[in-house]
Design a protein around this motif. Structure first.
Motif, PDB file in Angstrom:
ATOM      1  N   LEU A  49       0.811  -1.216   0.000  1.00  0.00           N
ATOM      2  CA  LEU A  49       0.000   0.000   0.000  1.00  0.00           C
ATOM      3  C   LEU A  49       0.849   1.273   0.000  1.00  0.00           C
ATOM      4  O   LEU A  49       0.642   2.131  -0.862  1.00  0.00           O
ATOM      5  N   PRO A  50       1.817   1.423   0.896  1.00  0.00           N
ATOM      6  CA  PRO A  50       2.651   2.626   0.827  1.00  0.00           C
ATOM      7  C   PRO A  50       3.423   2.735  -0.491  1.00  0.00           C
ATOM      8  O   PRO A  50       3.564   3.818  -1.056  1.00  0.00           O
ATOM      9  N   TRP A  51       3.900   1.604  -1.000  1.00  0.00           N
ATOM     10  CA  TRP A  51       4.628   1.614  -2.274  1.00  0.00           C
ATOM     11  C   TRP A  51       3.706   2.060  -3.410  1.00  0.00           C
ATOM     12  O   TRP A  51       4.083   2.879  -4.252  1.00  0.00           O
ATOM     13  N   LEU A  52       2.495   1.532  -3.428  1.00  0.00           N
ATOM     14  CA  LEU A  52       1.545   1.908  -4.475  1.00  0.00           C
ATOM     15  C   LEU A  52       1.164   3.379  -4.388  1.00  0.00           C
ATOM     16  O   LEU A  52       1.030   4.051  -5.409  1.00  0.00           O
ATOM     17  N   ARG A  53       1.003   3.880  -3.181  1.00  0.00           N
ATOM     18  CA  ARG A  53       0.674   5.301  -3.022  1.00  0.00           C
ATOM     19  C   ARG A  53       1.789   6.183  -3.589  1.00  0.00           C
ATOM     20  O   ARG A  53       1.524   7.203  -4.211  1.00  0.00           O
ATOM     21  N   ASN A  64       4.159   5.230  -5.886  1.00  0.00           N
ATOM     22  CA  ASN A  64       4.547   4.927  -7.269  1.00  0.00           C
ATOM     23  C   ASN A  64       3.382   4.729  -8.229  1.00  0.00           C
ATOM     24  O   ASN A  64       3.603   4.353  -9.384  1.00  0.00           O
ATOM     25  N   ARG A  65       2.164   4.973  -7.775  1.00  0.00           N
ATOM     26  CA  ARG A  65       0.970   4.689  -8.563  1.00  0.00           C
ATOM     27  C   ARG A  65       1.006   5.329  -9.946  1.00  0.00           C
ATOM     28  O   ARG A  65       0.812   4.657 -10.964  1.00  0.00           O
ATOM     29  N   LEU A  98       1.141   3.221 -13.451  1.00  0.00           N
ATOM     30  CA  LEU A  98       0.033   3.250 -14.405  1.00  0.00           C
ATOM     31  C   LEU A  98       0.483   3.784 -15.760  1.00  0.00           C
ATOM     32  O   LEU A  98       0.055   3.271 -16.806  1.00  0.00           O
ATOM     33  N   GLN A  99       1.349   4.768 -15.766  1.00  0.00           N
ATOM     34  CA  GLN A  99       1.850   5.306 -17.028  1.00  0.00           C
ATOM     35  C   GLN A  99       2.663   4.261 -17.782  1.00  0.00           C
ATOM     36  O   GLN A  99       2.520   4.110 -18.999  1.00  0.00           O
ATOM     37  N   CYS A 100       3.487   3.513 -17.072  1.00  0.00           N
ATOM     38  CA  CYS A 100       4.272   2.440 -17.703  1.00  0.00           C
ATOM     39  C   CYS A 100       3.354   1.374 -18.304  1.00  0.00           C
ATOM     40  O   CYS A 100       3.606   0.878 -19.404  1.00  0.00           O
TER      41      CYS A 100
END
Length: 74
Positions: A36-40, A42-43, A47-49
């Protein structure tokens, strides 16, 4: 179709389902709690990649798992 998959609502539902099911760490060893912290953080980049076709997931973790038929044979 890709935008529906990558929508915030769909991704939140997926995360909550993995958390509810006590999902095991992936090939990278990241736990659900650490994700969760990583996704927040690097989201947007992630998503762009994915949208640009640049995202390359890690290989699938291989493990010795027994099928129900193998367990019955023992």
């Amino acid at each position: 179709m890709l935008e529906r998959i990558l929508s915030r609502d769909n991704l939140n539902k997926a995360y909550k389902q993995v958390k509810r099911n006590h999902g095991a760490p992936g090939i990278d060893g990241m736990t659900v709690e650490a994700a969760l912290p990583w996704l927040r953080e690097n989201r947007d980049e992630l998503l762009q990649c994915i949208r640009e076709g640049r995202y390359k997931p890690s290989s699938v973790r291989r493990g010795a798992r027994k099928s129900p038929n193998q367990m019955e044979a023992e």
